[in-house]
Enzyme design. Structure first.
Site, PDB file in Angstrom:
ATOM      1  CB  VAL A   1     -13.341 -41.589  81.921  1.00 27.87           C
ATOM      2  CG1 VAL A   1     -12.704 -40.981  80.688  1.00 27.87           C
ATOM      3  CG2 VAL A   1     -13.734 -40.484  82.898  1.00 27.87           C
TER       4      VAL A   1
ATOM      5  CD  GLU B   1      -5.435 -52.724  80.794  1.00 29.36           C
ATOM      6  OE1 GLU B   1      -5.906 -53.177  81.856  1.00 29.36           O
ATOM      7  OE2 GLU B   1      -5.124 -53.445  79.834  1.00 29.36           O
TER       8      GLU B   1
ATOM      9  N   GLY C   1      -7.723 -45.496  83.174  1.00 28.41           N
ATOM     10  CA  GLY C   1      -8.416 -44.569  84.067  1.00 28.41           C
ATOM     11  C   GLY C   1      -9.654 -45.231  84.635  1.00 28.41           C
TER      12      GLY C   1
ATOM     13  CB  CYS D   1      -5.842 -49.909  88.959  1.00 26.68           C
ATOM     14  SG  CYS D   1      -4.225 -50.354  88.352  1.00 26.68           S
TER      15      CYS D   1
ATOM     16  CD  GLU E   1     -11.087 -47.963  91.290  1.00 30.24           C
ATOM     17  OE1 GLU E   1     -11.646 -47.207  90.490  1.00 30.24           O
ATOM     18  OE2 GLU E   1     -10.040 -48.578  91.029  1.00 30.24           O
TER      19      GLU E   1
ATOM     20  CE  LYS F   1      -6.237 -35.852  79.106  1.00 32.23           C
ATOM     21  NZ  LYS F   1      -5.697 -35.336  80.387  1.00 32.23           N
TER      22      LYS F   1
HETATM   23  P1  NAD Z   1     -10.079 -40.708  85.157  1.00 38.99           P
HETATM   24  O1  NAD Z   1     -10.901 -41.675  84.381  1.00 38.99           O
HETATM   25  O2  NAD Z   1     -10.766 -39.627  85.878  1.00 38.99           O
HETATM   26  O3  NAD Z   1      -9.031 -40.001  84.204  1.00 38.99           O
HETATM   27  C1  NAD Z   1      -8.128 -40.745  83.409  1.00 38.99           C
HETATM   28  C2  NAD Z   1      -7.716 -39.903  82.227  1.00 38.99           C
HETATM   29  O4  NAD Z   1      -8.847 -39.714  81.376  1.00 38.99           O
HETATM   30  C3  NAD Z   1      -7.195 -38.508  82.580  1.00 38.99           C
HETATM   31  O5  NAD Z   1      -6.106 -38.194  81.750  1.00 38.99           O
HETATM   32  C4  NAD Z   1      -8.390 -37.630  82.256  1.00 38.99           C
HETATM   33  O6  NAD Z   1      -8.046 -36.304  81.930  1.00 38.99           O
HETATM   34  C5  NAD Z   1      -8.975 -38.342  81.067  1.00 38.99           C
HETATM   35  N1  NAD Z   1     -10.384 -38.060  80.782  1.00 38.99           N
HETATM   36  C6  NAD Z   1     -11.347 -37.653  81.655  1.00 38.99           C
HETATM   37  N2  NAD Z   1     -12.512 -37.476  81.005  1.00 38.99           N
HETATM   38  C7  NAD Z   1     -12.297 -37.775  79.698  1.00 38.99           C
HETATM   39  C8  NAD Z   1     -13.106 -37.823  78.547  1.00 38.99           C
HETATM   40  N3  NAD Z   1     -14.404 -37.477  78.583  1.00 38.99           N
HETATM   41  N4  NAD Z   1     -12.570 -38.212  77.381  1.00 38.99           N
HETATM   42  C9  NAD Z   1     -11.266 -38.573  77.320  1.00 38.99           C
HETATM   43  N5  NAD Z   1     -10.437 -38.543  78.378  1.00 38.99           N
HETATM   44  C10 NAD Z   1     -10.942 -38.162  79.559  1.00 38.99           C
HETATM   45  O7  NAD Z   1      -9.178 -41.592  86.129  1.00 38.99           O
HETATM   46  P2  NAD Z   1      -8.087 -41.102  87.191  1.00 38.99           P
HETATM   47  O8  NAD Z   1      -8.803 -40.518  88.352  1.00 38.99           O
HETATM   48  O9  NAD Z   1      -7.034 -40.298  86.531  1.00 38.99           O
HETATM   49  O10 NAD Z   1      -7.422 -42.494  87.599  1.00 38.99           O
HETATM   50  C11 NAD Z   1      -7.978 -43.328  88.547  1.00 38.99           C
HETATM   51  C12 NAD Z   1      -8.665 -44.497  87.869  1.00 38.99           C
HETATM   52  O11 NAD Z   1      -7.762 -45.164  87.009  1.00 38.99           O
HETATM   53  C13 NAD Z   1      -9.117 -45.555  88.862  1.00 38.99           C
HETATM   54  O12 NAD Z   1     -10.398 -45.998  88.517  1.00 38.99           O
HETATM   55  C14 NAD Z   1      -8.095 -46.679  88.671  1.00 38.99           C
HETATM   56  O13 NAD Z   1      -8.545 -47.946  89.026  1.00 38.99           O
HETATM   57  C15 NAD Z   1      -7.812 -46.563  87.225  1.00 38.99           C
HETATM   58  N6  NAD Z   1      -6.530 -47.175  86.892  1.00 38.99           N
HETATM   59  C16 NAD Z   1      -6.534 -48.347  86.214  1.00 38.99           C
HETATM   60  C17 NAD Z   1      -5.345 -48.978  85.893  1.00 38.99           C
HETATM   61  C18 NAD Z   1      -5.338 -50.276  85.129  1.00 38.99           C
HETATM   62  O14 NAD Z   1      -4.347 -50.544  84.466  1.00 38.99           O
HETATM   63  N7  NAD Z   1      -6.367 -51.080  85.193  1.00 38.99           N
HETATM   64  C19 NAD Z   1      -4.132 -48.393  86.273  1.00 38.99           C
HETATM   65  C20 NAD Z   1      -4.167 -47.185  86.976  1.00 38.99           C
HETATM   66  C21 NAD Z   1      -5.375 -46.582  87.265  1.00 38.99           C
END
Ligand code: NAD
Length: 494
Positions: free
Chosen positions: A233, A251, A229, A285, A386, A176
């Site tokens: 979440v 991650e 993400g 991130c 963050e 997804k």
């Molecule tokens: P997010 O957590 O809002 O969303 C990530 C994904 O999770 C999306 O596909 C979203 O649709 C899905 N999601 C949202 N709610 C959900 C639920 N209840 N159940 C299952 N899936 C759900 O994050 P974002 O805004 O897309 O990305 C930014 C974040 O990602 C930042 O915190 C960043 O640090 C982190 N990030 C981490 C890494 C890493 O490898 N450590 C890499 C890139 C981004």
């Protein structure tokens, strides 16, 4: 302008969501530029995708790994050929500048070739048995159906970190993508299809987190979950996976520090700070969001950094001369705006930026000015939480010991950087910084695909993407004993 309608990929067929709902994906540089219309899927769509993946697993797991790898080699080659188009698509849907989206596609290419090489390795161990005429070994087995949930900031690289190792190990996948960047996942998976991937081995279900992501984590037919993400979440995902004893790789966020000591090459540190803080509009991130400056160089460094930040050309990432693109959506603009207010309420000093850009060419996009705060104290929210935008905090220190203490005084532990010409400091930083990644004389961003990627503390739950860490997640060990003695032999007893 008319736009294209994209459907879910389930069992090798393009199908509309059973919800009957779709959503529009538009460019953050210009909200009137609609990139595409995508399915807003629900639990029934996820269920169909998981069933298709389960069916495909029956045969895919039996394809020899070197043959699975050949598909990845071909996909890597196709990505090379299509790199420019896919980079443009990505800039249009996500905003970051072309040089960076080319890098994002390149990361998928690198991952394809690295993981394809694993097709002829996937090493296990052979080891002596304690009993005579007995052979012992361990082999990697695929996990089964893997559920993958991706963020928007690396729309092709991150899906490739998940899909390619999973595939070479013999798993089937349901992914997804983030709602802001589904097109880049379609482009990635299209290369796999064109490279000969059998139907059902990779399935795409687009949609929003609670409707399409949550059912994927909950589904009993999903054997492992890989999530990248936010920590908020990630916590939910981890709890659901734990309740079902599913392996789950999380991650998540970062609050990455760069330390600049008084013996650093200041110009080099400055280049690193500008790239680390404002690359990808601060939406990595691993973005440099705290710069810990030795007080003897703080004034000079600050003045130069502010000048560089003010001079950055902000605009549509498709324009080659632009250095920083828009933020991905309105929500990210709201977050940046909120943190700029909070920082000032807490006593930090705004040196530049701090606001949305709205005039002229910025009017239809989500642009935010490169922002620098000084006089930041380590305990302030702007130094702890963050932001995920082009906002960097400068914190002064009096010694290396104090710098290390400040760097570690957060709940996250993803990336860190030290600028110093002293080798002793370098090795202390490697030992003492609490993070999954430490750079010496380079900024906090810039990971390479063959090294483990991930963090400690609340950034992750112990797994790694990239390198062999990914193989450990997408396989499970089987220990095998072959007794050729023709009699019962009892371990620990005979
Ligand atoms: P997010 O957590 O809002 O969303 C990530 C994904 O999770 C999306 O596909 C979203 O649709 C899905 N999601 C949202 N709610 C959900 C639920 N209840 N159940 C299952 N899936 C759900 O994050 P974002 O805004 O897309 O990305 C930014 C974040 O990602 C930042 O915190 C960043 O640090 C982190 N990030 C981490 C890494 C890493 O490898 N450590 C890499 C890139 C981004």
């Amino acid at each position: 302008m008319s736009h294209k309608l994209y459907k879910n990929l389930i069992g090798g067929e393009w199908v509309a969501a059973k919800t009957g709902k779709t959503f529009l994906n538009s460019s953050p540089a210009n909200k009137n530029d609609v990139v595409g219309e995508f399915q807003s899927s629900g639990a029934d769509d996820v269920d169909a995708a998981v069933k298709a993946a389960a069916e495909a697993f029956k045969t895919w797991r039996l394809v020899p790994a070197p043959k699975r790898a050949e598909i990845l080699y071909r996909a890597g080659h196709l990505l090379e050929q299509r790199k420019e188009q896919y980079a443009k698509d990505m800039t249009r849907e996500m905003g970051k500048v072309l040089a960076e989206t080319r890098g994002d596609v390149q990361e998928a290419i690198d991952t394809a070739y690295y993981m394809a090489g694993e097709g002829r390795r996937l090493f296990g161990q052979t080891t002596p048995s304690e009993l005579p005429n007995k052979f012992a070994m361990s082999v990697r087995m695929p996990v089964g159906v893997c559920g993958m949930i991706a963020p928007w900031n690396f729309p092709m690289a991150i899906p490739s970190w998940k899909l390619f190792p999973a595939l070479v190990c013999g798993n089937t996948c349901v992914i997804k993508p983030a709602e802001d960047t589904p097109l880049s996942t379609f482009n990635l998976v299209q290369t796999l299809i064109d490279a000969g991937l059998p139907k059902g081995v990779v399935n795409i279900v687009t949609g929003f987190g609670p409707e399409a992501g949550a059912p994927l984590v909950e589904h009993p037919g999903v054997h492992a979950v890989s999530f990248t993400g936010s920590s908020e979440v990630g916590r939910l995902v981890g709890q659901v996976a734990a309740a079902n004893f599913k392996p789950c790789s999380l991650e998540m966020g970062g609050k990455n520090a760069m330390i600049v000591l008084d013996d650093a090459n200041l110009d080099l540190a400055l280049d690193g700070a500008v790239w680390g803080a404002f690359g990808t509009t601060g939406q990595r991130c691993t973005a440099t969001s705290r710069i810990i400056l030795h007080k003897s160089i703080a004034a000079e460094f600050t003045e130069k950094l502010v000048a560089r930040a003010k001079a950055l050309k902000v605009g549509d990432g498709l324009d080659e001369s632009v250095e920083m693109g828009p933020q991905v959506n309105e929500q990210q603009i709201e977050t940046s705006t909120k943190y700029c207010e909070v920082a000032q309420q807490e006593g930090a000093k705004l040196l530049c930026g701090g606001k949305r850009l709205t005039e002229g060419a910025y009017a239809n996009g989500t642009f935010f000015a490169p922002t620098v705060f000084s006089e930041v104290k380590p305990e302030m929210r702007i130094a702890q939480e963050e932001v995920f935008g082009p906002v960097v905090s400068l914190i002064e220190c009096s010694s290396f010991d104090e710098a290390l203490e400040i760097a570690n005084s957060i709940k996250y532990g993803l990336s860190t950087a030290l600028y110093s010409r002293n080798v002793n400091n370098a090795y202390r930083a490697i030992r003492d910084l609490e993070a999954g990644i430490t750079y010496i004389n380079a900024p906090t961003i810039g990971a390479e695909v063959h090294l483990p990627f991930g963090g400690v503390k609340q950034t992750g739950n112990g797994h790694r993407e990239g390198g062999t860490g990914a193989l450990d997640f997408y396989t499970t060990w089987k220990s095998v004993y072959v007794d050729y003695s023709d009699k019962l032999q009892r371990a620990q007893i005979d």
